[in-house]
Design a protein around this motif. Structure first.
Motif, PDB file in Angstrom:
ATOM      1  N   TYR A 130       0.830  -1.203   0.000  1.00 59.25           N
ATOM      2  CA  TYR A 130       0.000   0.000   0.000  1.00 59.25           C
ATOM      3  C   TYR A 130       0.859   1.245   0.000  1.00 59.25           C
ATOM      4  CZ  TYR A 130      -3.430  -3.481   1.350  1.00 59.25           C
ATOM      5  OH  TYR A 130      -4.226  -4.594   1.381  1.00 59.25           O
ATOM      6  N   CYS A 133      -5.059   1.269   1.561  1.00 58.39           N
ATOM      7  CA  CYS A 133      -5.619  -0.031   1.964  1.00 58.39           C
ATOM      8  C   CYS A 133      -7.130   0.069   2.197  1.00 58.39           C
ATOM      9  CB  CYS A 133      -4.903  -0.560   3.213  1.00 58.39           C
ATOM     10  SG  CYS A 133      -5.448   0.195   4.752  1.00 58.39           S
ATOM     11  N   CYS A 193      -5.757   2.813   9.961  1.00 57.59           N
ATOM     12  CA  CYS A 193      -5.396   1.438   9.583  1.00 57.59           C
ATOM     13  C   CYS A 193      -4.085   1.051  10.258  1.00 57.59           C
ATOM     14  CB  CYS A 193      -5.276   1.330   8.057  1.00 57.59           C
ATOM     15  SG  CYS A 193      -3.910   2.302   7.382  1.00 57.59           S
TER      16      CYS A 193
END
Ligand SMILES: [Zn+2]
Length: 170
Positions: A38, A51, A60
């Motif tokens: 990512y 992501c 995240c």
């Protein structure tokens, strides 16, 4: 023998012991997760990650990992946990990732660096370093960039001492 570089190396060691000298104004990172890679960015609008977790929750494990690793260099509040986020799983992942820094590769950053007397700007883009310190401008390396290289070891490409070897021959 070029003695000035030795004192710069010594100073870089001291600087690297105090990561709060660095403040990231922006950064772009390639982050290898368990399934995919990512892109994580920090800019004027805050954190972004490509992501799926970030798209849903605005937080995240990748950003949480960077917050954990670079706390003294970010000078900003951590992102709040989101309703519905699997906090236990995300915290566990971030703890694991923080020990596996080979997952992290800097593409670019822009940072301020508090030196002994002045504050400088250090930038890194696709392996190319720059610092507005006069020593860097003449030699292509300085205590600030060397300190940052130590702090981000394995996550950035090193500054090469090409200029140094050329000048010591003169
Ligand atoms: Zn993410």
């Amino acid at each position: 023998m070029d003695y000035s570089i030795i004192s710069k190396i010594q100073k870089a060691k001291e600087y690297a012991e105090d990561p709060s000298r660095v403040t990231f104004n922006s950064l772009e990172i390639e982050f290898r997760g368990n399934n995919n890679t990512y892109r994580v960015t920090l800019g004027p609008d805050g954190w972004q990650c490509t992501c799926p977790g970030f798209q849903t929750y605005g937080i995240c494990p990748h950003i949480m990992t960077l917050e954990k690793l670079f706390t003294p260099m970010l000078k900003r509040e951590r992102l709040p946990y989101a309703p519905g986020q699997n906090i236990v799983s995300d915290v566990e992942k971030a703890n694991q990732y923080a020990h596996e820094t080979d997952r992290i590769r800097f593409i670019s950053f822009e940072a301020t660096f508090r030196g002994g007397h002045n504050t400088y700007h250090v930038t890194y883009h696709d392996g190319k370093w720059n610092c507005d310190n006069p020593y860097f401008q003449s030699r292509g390396v300085c205590s600030n960039t060397m300190a940052m290289e130590k702090l981000l070891k394995g996550m950035v490409k090193p500054v090469f001492l090409v200029q140094e070897s050329q000048q010591s021959v003169e």
